[in-house]
Motif scaffolding. Sequence first.
Motif, PDB file in Angstrom:
ATOM      1  N   CYS A  23      -2.978  -6.480   1.072  1.00 41.08           N
ATOM      2  CA  CYS A  23      -2.623  -5.406   0.558  1.00 41.08           C
ATOM      3  C   CYS A  23      -1.855  -5.193  -0.759  1.00 41.08           C
ATOM      4  O   CYS A  23      -0.881  -6.326  -1.063  1.00 41.08           O
ATOM      5  CB  CYS A  23      -1.362  -4.600   1.649  1.00 41.08           C
ATOM      6  N   CYS A  66       1.888  -5.291   6.432  1.00 37.96           N
ATOM      7  CA  CYS A  66       1.091  -4.562   6.035  1.00 37.96           C
ATOM      8  C   CYS A  66      -0.206  -4.475   6.967  1.00 37.96           C
ATOM      9  O   CYS A  66      -0.537  -5.681   7.283  1.00 37.96           O
ATOM     10  CB  CYS A  66       0.778  -4.939   4.460  1.00 37.96           C
ATOM     11  N   HIS A  83       0.020  -2.968  -1.980  1.00 36.52           N
ATOM     12  CA  HIS A  83       1.379  -2.212  -2.028  1.00 36.52           C
ATOM     13  C   HIS A  83       1.327  -1.031  -3.139  1.00 36.52           C
ATOM     14  O   HIS A  83       2.125  -1.009  -3.856  1.00 36.52           O
ATOM     15  CB  HIS A  83       2.804  -2.929  -1.928  1.00 36.52           C
ATOM     16  N   CYS A  93       1.049   0.372   4.513  1.00 34.49           N
ATOM     17  CA  CYS A  93       1.638  -0.655   3.775  1.00 34.49           C
ATOM     18  C   CYS A  93       3.176  -0.593   4.132  1.00 34.49           C
ATOM     19  O   CYS A  93       3.883   0.354   3.982  1.00 34.49           O
ATOM     20  CB  CYS A  93       1.465  -0.149   2.406  1.00 34.49           C
ATOM     21  N   ALA A  94       3.566  -1.712   4.717  1.00 33.49           N
ATOM     22  CA  ALA A  94       4.977  -1.930   4.921  1.00 33.49           C
ATOM     23  C   ALA A  94       5.989  -1.887   4.041  1.00 33.49           C
ATOM     24  O   ALA A  94       7.249  -1.574   4.110  1.00 33.49           O
ATOM     25  CB  ALA A  94       5.239  -3.278   5.990  1.00 33.49           C
ATOM     26  N   VAL A  95       5.576  -2.433   2.806  1.00 27.31           N
ATOM     27  CA  VAL A  95       6.289  -2.353   1.571  1.00 27.31           C
ATOM     28  C   VAL A  95       6.722  -1.073   1.040  1.00 27.31           C
ATOM     29  O   VAL A  95       7.884  -0.880   0.926  1.00 27.31           O
ATOM     30  CB  VAL A  95       5.769  -3.381   0.464  1.00 27.31           C
TER      31      VAL A  95
HETATM   32 ZN   LIG Z   1       1.554  -3.359   1.495  1.00 31.49          ZN
END
Ligand SMILES: [Zn+2]
Length: 372
Positions: free
Chosen positions: A300, A295, A302, A308-310
Amino acid sequence: MNLASSLSSSSSSSSAHPLAPYGWDAGWESEFTSYAEQGCVPGRVVRVDRGQCDVVTAGGVLRADTAFVTPHDPLRVVCTGDWVAVEPDGNPRYVRAYLPRRTAFVRSTSSKRSEGQILAANVDHAIVAVSLAAELELARIERFLALAWESGAQPVVVLTKADLVTDPVTLAYLVQDVETAAPGVPVLSVSAEQGEGLDVLGAVVAGGTAVLLGQSGAGKSTLANALLGDDVMDVQAIRDVDGKGRHTTTTRNLLVMPGGGVLIDTPGLRGVGLWDAGHGVGQVFAEIEALAQRCRFHDCAHESEPGCAVLAAIDDGELPGRRLESYRKLLRENQRIVAKTDARLRAEIRKEWKRRGAMGKAMMEAKRGRAR
Ligand SMILES: [Zn+2]
Ligand SMILES: Nc1nc2c(ncn2[C@@H]2O[C@H](COP(=O)(O)OP(=O)(O)OP(=O)(O)O)[C@@H](O)[C@H]2O)c(=O)[nH]1
Ligand SMILES: [Mg+2]
């Protein structure tokens, strides 16, 4: 002291030791030295029952009183799986102490309260039994797994009553669903009725001490009997109306398996509350924690943050949204519990278990290495 050499020096005596089938090893022997000097006898607790326990010793099973061993702290009471020092005689005969635990499965008695309850001690594999006769509840499995990881044991999920799922494709999908909720955890489907999967489960159990955990009616005792090849544990049909178990098993029982290893059968649990299981939660949701590393913001949440990678993984269909919700819910619950319990006590207990756990693992590995 060199662990490997201390093991090999005592291996011949420990393999001949009458308690070896119960898991007695060089580590326990050295922990026991001072109690041996006091004339105590070593044994493993096979059942606990209102202030009394059954202890298997080299001379057979003894009944002993546990009043000596801090009965007021629920995490420090004697528990099935404990190695104890028992007085050689006396009426009543007392348990003098239990040896420091290598692992321990602990839950909160309810998610509202913060009281910990220890369900099994010195366990290598925590087997979560889930019935395929009812709809899978992944969040419940995740909750059990958080506690299982936290115990220091290796978690395993066993999907029981596989004979009731007649379509093999459906069965494969069910196993896959559970696998996505259980990174790093072996997921087996078994049928005690038809014998399917019992060989694999038997091999897991042979690797030390295993505990069977799960809801009433999941088929834990039926599995224990199937592995034993004998009807030792009572089994009862579940009520048809609501699919709830009958709570057939009422005490935790430690059984020696003919194929090696030790199995603890436990009474069904209606629910398990987390108890200081932050690490366990992290392990159950390992893929989310790994994504979070990528992220943009290191703190983060989320929720709606850019980069945000999630959330990106959810959008891509890589991560089920359900997983993130479940993760959040368990994290919150854990924080509530942690805030309510005595931090110093928790840290102290954990530190001890971690140390013992590492020792136990090193010992198991050394043993396996020798066996090869
Ligand atoms: Zn995130
Ligand atoms: N069809 C089928 N039924 C099973 C299987 N294993 C267990 N059962 C049934 O499930 C019911 C409950 O089994 P138990 O072994 O008593 O369940 P338990 O998890 O020990 O329950 P508690 O002791 O109450 O926690 C019984 O009617 C068993 O016959 C299986 O492999 N296939
Ligand atoms: Mg049972």
